[in-house]
Design an enzyme around this catalytic site. Structure first.
Site, short mmCIF file in Angstrom:
data_model
loop_
_atom_site.label_atom_id
_atom_site.label_comp_id
_atom_site.label_asym_id
_atom_site.label_seq_id
_atom_site.Cartn_x
_atom_site.Cartn_y
_atom_site.Cartn_z
N ASP A 129 0.82 -1.22 0.00
CA ASP A 129 0.00 0.00 0.00
C ASP A 129 0.85 1.27 0.00
O ASP A 129 2.06 1.22 0.22
CB ASP A 129 -0.86 0.02 1.27
CG ASP A 129 -2.08 -0.88 1.14
OD1 ASP A 129 -2.34 -1.37 0.04
OD2 ASP A 129 -2.76 -1.09 2.16
N LYS A 151 -3.82 3.06 -2.21
CA LYS A 151 -5.08 3.79 -2.34
C LYS A 151 -4.94 5.14 -1.66
O LYS A 151 -4.24 5.27 -0.68
CB LYS A 151 -6.21 3.05 -1.63
CG LYS A 151 -6.58 1.77 -2.27
CD LYS A 151 -7.69 1.09 -1.52
CE LYS A 151 -7.16 0.23 -0.42
NZ LYS A 151 -8.15 -0.66 0.15
N MET A 202 -8.34 8.70 9.59
CA MET A 202 -8.97 9.19 8.35
C MET A 202 -9.98 10.30 8.63
O MET A 202 -11.01 10.38 7.96
CB MET A 202 -9.67 8.03 7.60
CG MET A 202 -8.72 6.95 7.16
SD MET A 202 -9.57 5.48 6.55
CE MET A 202 -9.96 4.64 8.07
N1 SAH Z 1 -4.05 0.14 9.26
C1 SAH Z 1 -3.55 1.46 9.58
C2 SAH Z 1 -4.60 2.54 9.36
C3 SAH Z 1 -5.03 2.71 7.92
S1 SAH Z 1 -6.21 3.97 7.72
C4 SAH Z 1 -3.03 1.49 11.00
O1 SAH Z 1 -3.22 0.52 11.75
O2 SAH Z 1 -2.39 2.48 11.38
C5 SAH Z 1 -5.19 5.33 7.28
C6 SAH Z 1 -5.21 6.36 8.37
O3 SAH Z 1 -4.31 5.99 9.41
C7 SAH Z 1 -4.75 7.73 7.96
O4 SAH Z 1 -5.81 8.47 7.36
C8 SAH Z 1 -4.36 8.33 9.29
O5 SAH Z 1 -5.49 8.74 10.02
C9 SAH Z 1 -3.76 7.13 10.00
N2 SAH Z 1 -2.31 7.09 9.86
C10 SAH Z 1 -1.58 6.15 9.23
N3 SAH Z 1 -0.27 6.40 9.35
C11 SAH Z 1 -0.16 7.55 10.06
C12 SAH Z 1 0.94 8.32 10.53
N4 SAH Z 1 2.19 7.99 10.27
N5 SAH Z 1 0.67 9.44 11.25
C13 SAH Z 1 -0.60 9.79 11.53
N6 SAH Z 1 -1.68 9.09 11.12
C14 SAH Z 1 -1.46 7.98 10.40
#
Ligand code: SAH
Length: 251
Positions: A44, A66, A179
């Site tokens: 991803d 995505k 998100m």
């Molecule tokens: N599976 C992932 C989440 C995917 S949804 C997890 O467990 O972290 C994607 C969302 O995750 C983004 O819109 C944001 O809100 C958050 N996110 C992912 N990486 C991030 C980061 N490095 N810093 C802040 N938010 C993050």
């Protein structure tokens, strides 16, 4: 043991691996090992270059990233790629940002594999809520501040299900929205409507655990304005634990 599991299976095998939130050093040791052994990597947008570089240079790399409003590869097609590669007998690593089971659609992909009798394993990752708050010096729970924490998606659900706002307005609770950046005005208005204090401290953590990390702090009444300064990926944290950021920030 993933190696035994691969040998036991005559066909292919899929490891669903959580790559962590950004800092490549936050990958688990097990994740590191299965990436090294991968013949196919399906990954991803939020997976860093450093983590992809762990894989054998000969491994096939398939980007299926995505963005919120722009699906590069539809989910059906991702499922199909995983099934096809596994059916060709390949050792497949499905790499996702954070943890695959937290807003990662990992469950949906495994359901598809299960329907095709494909063997799989799940390697957990550090989810953004844990990683980004640690690097921002914001403990998700703290005896003086929060006895519970909730992870909520700010993204509108595919079946149109609204967030149960009333379930979020608990005392001594930390809320973490994934998100949610584009929905901040909506989030702010609903939390205030449920009775959460307009002065409740909150934080937005952008690019958590990465070199470019930025943390914006303020009150709930300012949340939507803070969001205008931030870019994706970002987490929204609401709760009095965020007031500890000033004292505990270290990164
Ligand atoms: N599976 C992932 C989440 C995917 S949804 C997890 O467990 O972290 C994607 C969302 O995750 C983004 O819109 C944001 O809100 C958050 N996110 C992912 N990486 C991030 C980061 N490095 N810093 C802040 N938010 C993050």
């Amino acid at each position: 043991m993933s190696t035994n599991a691969v040998n036991a299976n005559q066909g292919g095998f899929v490891s669903l691996v959580g790559a962590g939130p950004g800092d490549p050093d936050l990958l688990t040791v097990k994740g590191y090992r299965v990436i090294q052994q991968a013949e196919v990597l399906v990954y991803d947008r939020l997976v860093s270059e450093e983590i992809l570089a762990i894989a054998n240079p000969e491994a096939e790399r398939i980007y299926v990233g995505k963005q919120l409003d722009f699906h590069c590869v539809p989910q059906d097609q991702i499922n199909q790629i995983l099934v096809e590669k596994a059916q060709q007998g390949k050792r497949v690593v499905r790499l996702k940002g954070g943890d695959s089971f937290i807003f990662g659609r990992g469950g949906e992909e495994l359901e598809e594999l299960s329907e095709h009798n494909i063997s799989f394993e799940v390697v957990p990752g550090i989810t953004a809520a844990a990683g980004a708050t640690s690097y921002a010096g914001i403990p998700l729970t703290h005896r003086d501040h929060a006895q519970s924490v909730q992870f909520i998606t700010g993204h509108i659900q595919k079946n149109g299900q609204e967030i149960q706002w009333s379930s979020l307005a608990q005392p001594n609770n930390t809320l973490v929205f994934y998100m949610g950046l584009k929905q901040c005005r909506h989030i702010q208005a609903n939390l205030i409507e449920q009775g959460i204090d307009v002065d409740m401290p909150c934080a937005i953590i952008e690019n958590g655990t990465r070199k470019e990390q930025r943390v914006f702090t303020g009150k709930l009444s300012e949340l939507a304005n803070l969001a205008e300064q931030a870019v994706s990926p970002a987490l929204i944290v609401v709760g009095s634990v965020t007031s500890l950021h000033d004292k505990l920030k270290w990164f």
